[in-house]
Design a protein around this motif. Structure first.
Motif, PDB file in Angstrom:
ATOM      1  N   GLU A   1      42.857  -3.436  33.486  1.00  0.00           N
ATOM      2  CA  GLU A   1      41.818  -2.454  33.425  1.00  0.00           C
ATOM      3  C   GLU A   1      41.594  -0.589  34.043  1.00  0.00           C
ATOM      4  O   GLU A   1      40.883  -0.092  32.253  1.00  0.00           O
ATOM      5  N   ARG A   2      42.763  -0.362  34.269  1.00  0.00           N
ATOM      6  CA  ARG A   2      42.680   0.520  34.947  1.00  0.00           C
ATOM      7  C   ARG A   2      43.363   1.503  32.965  1.00  0.00           C
ATOM      8  O   ARG A   2      43.011   2.765  32.954  1.00  0.00           O
TER       9      ARG A   2
ATOM     10  N   ASP B   1      40.237   2.093  30.432  1.00  0.00           N
ATOM     11  CA  ASP B   1      39.541   3.475  30.810  1.00  0.00           C
ATOM     12  C   ASP B   1      40.499   4.219  30.511  1.00  0.00           C
ATOM     13  O   ASP B   1      39.757   4.939  30.480  1.00  0.00           O
ATOM     14  N   GLU B   2      41.594   4.406  31.343  1.00  0.00           N
ATOM     15  CA  GLU B   2      42.171   5.555  30.938  1.00  0.00           C
ATOM     16  C   GLU B   2      42.143   6.280  29.105  1.00  0.00           C
ATOM     17  O   GLU B   2      42.086   6.302  28.318  1.00  0.00           O
TER      18      GLU B   2
ATOM     19  N   GLY C   1      40.906   4.542  27.239  1.00  0.00           N
ATOM     20  CA  GLY C   1      39.012   4.938  26.346  1.00  0.00           C
ATOM     21  C   GLY C   1      39.100   6.495  26.840  1.00  0.00           C
ATOM     22  O   GLY C   1      37.723   7.548  26.170  1.00  0.00           O
ATOM     23  N   ALA C   2      39.280   6.856  27.929  1.00  0.00           N
ATOM     24  CA  ALA C   2      38.648   7.919  28.007  1.00  0.00           C
ATOM     25  C   ALA C   2      39.135   8.914  27.223  1.00  0.00           C
ATOM     26  O   ALA C   2      39.099  10.489  26.584  1.00  0.00           O
TER      27      ALA C   2
END
Length: 120
Positions: free
Chosen positions: A66-67, A70-71, A73-74
């Motif tokens: 998940e981390r 998120d990275e 996605g950023a």
């Protein structure tokens, strides 16, 4: 009269012998079925334990995945704003495990599943 009595005695002996043989055959079939069911149950349980261990391993890495998502996605948001100054080199594929089903398929294909009783 003695001939009829002897004849009935012979018939009775034959009938009792056949009934004993049929009963012994049923016992042998029952024992064989129990053995086959025990083998199938043990194989399927082993496969289930293996699959559960894979799932536990996957769940243990869920926070990391998940981390990383998120990275990523950023990074995609930044890429939408213009070219990235440095291309990421760490993006990879998370570990994946196949769920085993061979033992279950073998037990189903051999009709041994029908011998299994409820959960013990």
């Amino acid at each position: 009269m003695a001939g009829a009595r002897e004849f009935l005695k012979e018939i009775g002996t034959i009938v009792i012998g056949v009934l004993i043989a049929l009963g012994a055959e049923q016992v042998a079939v029952s024992l064989r079925d129990r053995h086959a069911a025990a083998e199938a149950r043990a194989a399927v349980y082993t496969e289930i334990r293996l699959n559960l261990s894979y799932m536990q391993g996957r769940m243990a890495t869920q926070a990391c995945i998940e981390r990383q998502l998120d990275e990523i996605g950023a990074l995609l948001v930044k890429a939408g704003e213009g070219p990235l100054t440095a291309r990421p080199s760490w993006i990879g594929q998370p570990s994946s495990w196949l769920i085993a089903a061979q033992r279950w398929q073998a037990a189903t294909g051999s009709r041994r599943v029908s011998l299994l009783e409820g959960v013990e």
